[in-house]
Design a protein around this motif. Structure first.
Motif, PDB file in Angstrom:
ATOM      1  N   LYS A  82       0.823  -1.206   0.000  1.00 44.82           N
ATOM      2  CA  LYS A  82       0.000   0.000   0.000  1.00 44.82           C
ATOM      3  C   LYS A  82       0.857   1.256   0.000  1.00 44.82           C
ATOM      4  O   LYS A  82       0.479   2.273  -0.593  1.00 44.82           O
ATOM      5  CB  LYS A  82      -0.929  -0.001   1.222  1.00 44.82           C
ATOM      6  CG  LYS A  82      -2.131  -0.906   1.007  1.00 44.82           C
ATOM      7  CD  LYS A  82      -3.096  -0.815   2.156  1.00 44.82           C
ATOM      8  CE  LYS A  82      -4.287  -1.715   1.920  1.00 44.82           C
ATOM      9  NZ  LYS A  82      -4.853  -2.225   3.163  1.00 44.82           N
ATOM     10  N   VAL A  94       2.189   1.870  -3.625  1.00 46.59           N
ATOM     11  CA  VAL A  94       1.231   2.450  -4.581  1.00 46.59           C
ATOM     12  C   VAL A  94       0.628   3.755  -4.079  1.00 46.59           C
ATOM     13  O   VAL A  94      -0.171   4.370  -4.766  1.00 46.59           O
ATOM     14  CB  VAL A  94       0.089   1.467  -4.920  1.00 46.59           C
ATOM     15  CG1 VAL A  94       0.639   0.248  -5.635  1.00 46.59           C
ATOM     16  CG2 VAL A  94      -0.685   1.070  -3.686  1.00 46.59           C
ATOM     17  N   LEU A 136      -1.256   4.297  -1.245  1.00 40.64           N
ATOM     18  CA  LEU A 136      -2.494   4.251  -0.461  1.00 40.64           C
ATOM     19  C   LEU A 136      -2.236   4.477   1.026  1.00 40.64           C
ATOM     20  O   LEU A 136      -3.143   4.752   1.785  1.00 40.64           O
ATOM     21  CB  LEU A 136      -3.198   2.901  -0.650  1.00 40.64           C
ATOM     22  CG  LEU A 136      -3.804   2.662  -2.034  1.00 40.64           C
ATOM     23  CD1 LEU A 136      -4.290   1.235  -2.171  1.00 40.64           C
ATOM     24  CD2 LEU A 136      -4.943   3.638  -2.290  1.00 40.64           C
ATOM     25  N   ARG A 168      -0.861  12.194  -9.546  1.00 45.01           N
ATOM     26  CA  ARG A 168      -1.404  10.860  -9.242  1.00 45.01           C
ATOM     27  C   ARG A 168      -1.512  10.011 -10.504  1.00 45.01           C
ATOM     28  O   ARG A 168      -1.215   8.824 -10.490  1.00 45.01           O
ATOM     29  CB  ARG A 168      -2.780  10.990  -8.580  1.00 45.01           C
ATOM     30  CG  ARG A 168      -2.739  10.955  -7.057  1.00 45.01           C
ATOM     31  CD  ARG A 168      -4.091  10.586  -6.478  1.00 45.01           C
ATOM     32  NE  ARG A 168      -5.096  11.563  -6.857  1.00 45.01           N
ATOM     33  CZ  ARG A 168      -5.286  12.701  -6.216  1.00 45.01           C
ATOM     34  NH1 ARG A 168      -4.554  13.000  -5.159  1.00 45.01           N
ATOM     35  NH2 ARG A 168      -6.192  13.561  -6.620  1.00 45.01           N
ATOM     36  N   GLY A 202       0.272   6.585 -11.494  1.00 47.56           N
ATOM     37  CA  GLY A 202      -0.547   5.447 -11.892  1.00 47.56           C
ATOM     38  C   GLY A 202      -0.014   4.760 -13.130  1.00 47.56           C
ATOM     39  O   GLY A 202      -0.240   3.576 -13.347  1.00 47.56           O
ATOM     40  N   GLN A 238       1.112  -0.193 -10.886  1.00 46.86           N
ATOM     41  CA  GLN A 238      -0.281  -0.569 -10.685  1.00 46.86           C
ATOM     42  C   GLN A 238      -0.368  -1.720  -9.683  1.00 46.86           C
ATOM     43  O   GLN A 238       0.639  -2.330  -9.344  1.00 46.86           O
ATOM     44  CB  GLN A 238      -0.916  -0.968 -12.017  1.00 46.86           C
ATOM     45  CG  GLN A 238      -1.422   0.216 -12.811  1.00 46.86           C
ATOM     46  CD  GLN A 238      -2.492   0.977 -12.045  1.00 46.86           C
ATOM     47  OE1 GLN A 238      -3.362   0.393 -11.411  1.00 46.86           O
ATOM     48  NE2 GLN A 238      -2.400   2.303 -12.080  1.00 46.86           N
ATOM     49  N   ARG A 248      -8.053   4.672  -7.074  1.00 45.30           N
ATOM     50  CA  ARG A 248      -7.168   5.704  -6.520  1.00 45.30           C
ATOM     51  C   ARG A 248      -5.746   5.500  -7.024  1.00 45.30           C
ATOM     52  O   ARG A 248      -5.057   6.462  -7.356  1.00 45.30           O
ATOM     53  CB  ARG A 248      -7.208   5.665  -4.988  1.00 45.30           C
ATOM     54  CG  ARG A 248      -8.449   6.316  -4.426  1.00 45.30           C
ATOM     55  CD  ARG A 248      -8.514   6.130  -2.929  1.00 45.30           C
ATOM     56  NE  ARG A 248      -7.463   6.846  -2.221  1.00 45.30           N
ATOM     57  CZ  ARG A 248      -7.107   6.596  -0.964  1.00 45.30           C
ATOM     58  NH1 ARG A 248      -7.718   5.628  -0.299  1.00 45.30           N
ATOM     59  NH2 ARG A 248      -6.176   7.289  -0.389  1.00 45.30           N
ATOM     60  N   VAL A 249      -5.303   4.228  -7.080  1.00 50.28           N
ATOM     61  CA  VAL A 249      -3.958   3.965  -7.580  1.00 50.28           C
ATOM     62  C   VAL A 249      -3.848   4.365  -9.049  1.00 50.28           C
ATOM     63  O   VAL A 249      -2.822   4.860  -9.495  1.00 50.28           O
ATOM     64  CB  VAL A 249      -3.606   2.470  -7.381  1.00 50.28           C
ATOM     65  CG1 VAL A 249      -2.298   2.143  -8.063  1.00 50.28           C
ATOM     66  CG2 VAL A 249      -3.528   2.144  -5.902  1.00 50.28           C
TER      67      VAL A 249
END
Lengths: 268, 296, 318
Positions: free
Chosen positions: A51, A54, A56, A81, A85, A89, B194-195
């Motif tokens: 997490k 990436v 989060l 962002r 991305g 991923q 979100r990613v």
């Protein structure tokens, strides 16, 4: 510091929740052209690690570089962002919540394609068909809601959605763990075909050493938030040095795996 | 997590019927649900066209006709009220405030409640705690009390009462939306989006909100019923819709004395209409809630 | 000592809630169109002496916040201001009428708890067919507003049968008060009985379906014993919570019933004060109502937490 040959470079990464340190001074590199497995039992901190990579979760301390860019701090702004991305991923574990139940597979892919690329409608349709073929789904399966698909088919769409961003790295966070054994094998084959076709690198988060052996070149073993052992897959799995790794290994059958450890679930 | 997943049926349910038409919705509502929707529909239609129907006269008083019963005079199938006004006309005209009032409450409480609930679910942390505390305080004001205070400060009327009730109902909607949105937001597809770099706004509006909309619609329907009951009560108290306007709550008040004098029909008829519409709204709301939570 | 933390947190929140609520109620006076003086006088023209007296009484020359603090200080000493309409202390009027309202709400509470929970348990333990009847009955009851219920009761029991007095509170004796409050209490409880019965029924049904009850059944424990020992006790939390919240909400609905029956209670007087814009009176009564309502909510919260073994377990860990 990261060289041009390093896709992902994690140094001293630490995450503290309250008085519990979930990830403790984790350092590893993912060289171009190889795949890395992070193994450990649940609670070892591997999912928190994923997490953070990436974005989060924000790290308490430490640095993360991916594709030559610093992503240690949370992204500021939606442009940043999106850029991130297109670098990394992730595909999660639960096929039942990995898709918006109101979107068909094609719609889910289309949303991501529009987000990242300036493709026209025709080319997007072509891309969706290509991605569907890559993960082994046909047009009909792409045009129905997730409810009408099996767990394996949903995970294939989740993989295709990750691929649609054309990332350099895909983190597989227990992505096949919830699938039945035979389905698991099919999806793993799809993943290896994709790697051959696109050159994407995998970071495989797993507690399942059989899966790890099939996909990864290198392994780091985590226990209680720390890396306790690292090396190539063969080294670590065939000749584990740490007691913890030996324990993990002992709970799986010998190489040439028949993963009967998993509880059999009905496939009706 | 690996052992408790529901069996993934790889022998897939082949094709989903593409046309998930309104028929499946009607089937899930069931005959009772449809009947309730029809009753509510009639009330709404009367609220819209009632005042334009020919031959209705809710306001002209004719004291000699007071308490005259049904079918005693031509053109008055239900008879007359305490002031000699045609009962049927007043009941039909009353549909307008009965529907419009709760609708005002619904629009205000929903738009604010959904916004606050979504923000609280998305931001968590101190903002969530702050909003929660604010909602807790609002919980301390029963809707009717707030409406009475509003009437004292701003004077009676439908608007003051409706706005006061909106504020009182706000916490219920906000809390339902917050919990539903938090549950939806914990789904892995939201993390995946979100990613990807999809903005929080877009995820909220395009993914989370549509997915929780059945719950919002169901709660809105239930709220409509509560608002209707509270608004007619406030009008009954003389603090809402003002006489001589035809309102079902006002009508019960005006004709209550008739109940004791042996002319119960006017007050009773207004009460019966209220109960009928509220039952329809409540049952419909519960049906929708069951459907939205997958129980039907 | 998890419960010390638990009660301390509740207490802090309670005090904050009451402070904010009192502030909102105080603001009502400021929000009123026109000057506070006009609001206090309800639009009547006052003699210069009366104006001076009111200005002094409410410190109308002080800044807003100072006035709030002074007002709150007075509230703590039981001084809720003066009713212009009645030319009397608000707290005196409230005390004089409180008995009627408290009796009314208590009577309604007893009716709701006894009938609601009995109905709920009975239909929860029965089979489907009787459930349909209960469901239909509760659906209709839940939709009967208190004043419509009052109309029905007046028609049947006062006008037609003549069993109960229609209006007022009687000759002043407590027994006569109770006698006069029977119909109002029933009117007040109709919708709540339905709510409590439904929640009780749902809680019982859910509890009957749980694993440990099924296990107990399969082990051959007599059904009534299971019901007493497991079902009713575990279903208790949601029943207590919903019954409590429903009864708390009666405080406001009582105003409607009191008006319908011309009962001399706090609620009916609140309505009259609102209609005549007697702001001090409205403030005083709503402050009392909100305080009681909030206190009841907190009490329900605490009782539910004490009943719930999970709260205790969670508290023990934290």
């Amino acid at each position: 510091m990261a060289t041009d040959d390093t896709l992902l470079d994690v140094r001293g990464l630490t995450k503290v929740f309250g008085d519990r340190t979930a990830v403790d001074q984790v350092t590893f590199e993912l060289p171009r052209g190889r795949s890395l497995a992070i193994v450990g039992e649940s609670g070892s901190g591997k999912s928190t690690l994923a997490k953070m990579i990436v974005g989060l979760e924000a790290p308490t301390s430490g640095t993360i570089w991916a594709c030559g860019a610093d992503r240690s701090a949370p992204a500021t702004g939606s442009r940043e962002r999106r850029v991130r991305g297109r670098q990394v991923q992730i595909v999660f574990q639960d096929p039942y919540s990995s898709l918006d139940r109101r979107q068909t597979g094609a719609q889910a892919l289309d949303e991501v394609l529009r987000l990242h690329h300036d493709y026209g409608a025709d080319y997007r349709r072509t891309r969706i068909a290509e991605l569907a073929r890559l993960v082994g789904l046909d047009d009909r399966q792409m045009s129905v809601r997730p409810k009408a698909l099996s767990g394996g088919q949903r995970q294939r769409i989740a993989i295709a959605r990750a691929l649609a961003a054309e990332p350099r790295i895909i983190i597989l966070d227990e992505s096949v763990a919830a699938l039945d054994v035979s389905i698991q094998a099919q999806v793993l084959n799809v993943l290896m075909d994709i790697r051959d076709a696109t050159g994407v690198a995998y970071v495989l988060i797993s507690h399942d050493l059989a899966v790890v052996r099939q996909i990864s070149d290198d392994i780091v073993v985590m226990q209680d938030g720390r890396i306790v052992e690292r090396g190539t897959t063969e080294q670590v799995l065939d000749d584990p040095q740490e007691a913890y790794t030996q324990l993990l290994r002992a709970s799986v059958p010998e190489p040439g795996w028949t993963p009967s450890r998993r509880q059999k679930r009905s496939t009706t | 997590m690996t052992t408790t997943m529901p069996a993934p049926a790889e022998a897939a349910p082949a094709v989903e019927p593409m046309a998930r038409s309104s028929r499946s919705w009607l089937r899930r509502l069931g005959p009772l649900g449809i009947a309730c929707a029809v009753i509510l529909g009639i009330a709404v239609v009367l609220a819209i066209i009632g005042p334009y129907l020919p031959g209705l006269d809710p306001e002209s008083t004719d004291l000699p006709n007071a308490w005259v019963g049904p079918f005693q005079l031509p053109g008055s199938p239900l008879g007359f009220d305490a002031q000699g006004r045609d009962l049927l006309s007043r009941l039909i005209f009353g549909a307008r405030t009965a529907i419009v009032g709760p609708l005002i409450v619904l629009i205000i409480a929903m738009s604010l409640g959904v916004t606050i609930g979504m923000i609280a679910a998305w931001r968590r942390g101190w903002l969530d705690s702050f909003l929660n505390f604010g909602l807790d305080i609002l919980f301390g004001f029963p809707g009717i009390l707030l409406a009475i205070v509003a009437a004292a400060v701003f004077g009676g009327g439908l608007w003051a009462a409706a706005i006061a009730l909106s504020v009182a109902y706000l916490p219920f909607i906000a809390r339902v939306v917050r919990n539903a949105a938090a549950k939806e937001g914990a789904m892995e597809y939201v993390a995946a989006l979100r990613v990807q770099g999809v903005s929080a706004w877009r995820i909220s509006v395009r993914h989370i909100l549509p997915n929780i909309s059945p719950i919002i619609v169901a709660q809105g329907t239930i709220l409509f019923g509560y608002a209707l009951v509270d608004l007619v009560a406030i009008s009954f108290l003389g603090l809402g819709v003002q006489p001589p306007a035809a309102d079902w709550g006002v009508m019960v008040n005006e004709n209550l004395i008739g109940v004791l004098q042996g002319y119960p029909l006017p007050a009773l008829a207004a009460g019966l209409v209220i109960v009928t519409v509220v039952v329809a709204v409540n049952v419909l709301g519960e049906r929708l809630l069951d459907i939205s939570e997958g129980r039907r | 000592m998890w419960w010390v933390r638990f009660f301390a947190l509740r207490l802090v929140r309670l005090v904050l809630t009451l402070l904010v609520a009192s502030f909102i109620i105080f603001c009502a006076l400021e929000l009123a169109p026109g000057s506070p003086l006009a609001a206090l006088s309800g639009g009547r023209t006052l003699s210069p002496e009366a104006v001076a007296a009111l200005t002094a009484r409410y410190n109308l020359d002080d800044p807003f916040i100072v006035r709030y603090v002074t007002w709150l200080g007075g509230v703590f000493q039981g001084d809720l201001g003066v009713s212009i309409g009645k030319r009397q202390d608000v707290s005196e009027i409230i005390l004089g009428r409180a008995l009627t309202s408290v009796t009314l709400v208590l009577m309604a509470s007893i009716i709701i708890i006894v009938i609601g929970i009995t109905l709920g348990i009975a239909s929860g333990l029965r089979d489907r067919s009787s459930n349909l009847v209960t469901l239909a009955a509760t659906a209709v009851m839940a939709a009967i507003p208190a004043f419509v219920g009052a109309t029905l009761l007046l028609m049947v029991f006062s006008a037609t049968l003549g069993w109960f007095p229609a209006l007022g509170t009687g000759d002043g004796s407590f027994t006569d008060l109770v006698w006069h409050l029977i119909l109002p209490a029933v009117a007040l409880s109709i919708a709540s009985i339905a709510v409590v019965a439904r929640v009780t029924r749902a809680a019982i049904r859910e509890e009957l379906g749980t694993e440990h009850v099924q296990t107990a059944v399969s082990r051959g424990i007599p059904y009534p014993a299971i019901v007493r020992r497991h079902v009713v006790r575990n279903a208790g939390i949601s029943i207590v919570t919903v019954s409590g919240l429903t009864i708390a909400s009666l405080i406001a609905v009582a105003a409607v019933v009191e008006t319908a029956f011309a009962t001399n209670g706090l609620g009916s007087y609140l309505v009259q004060a609102a209609a005549s814009k007697d702001i001090a009176m409205v403030q005083g009564i709503s402050l009392v109502f909100v305080t009681v309502f909030v206190l009841m909510n907190v009490a329900i919260d605490v009782i539910a937490a004490l009943l719930d073994p999970r709260t205790r377990a969670a508290g023990a860990v934290a």
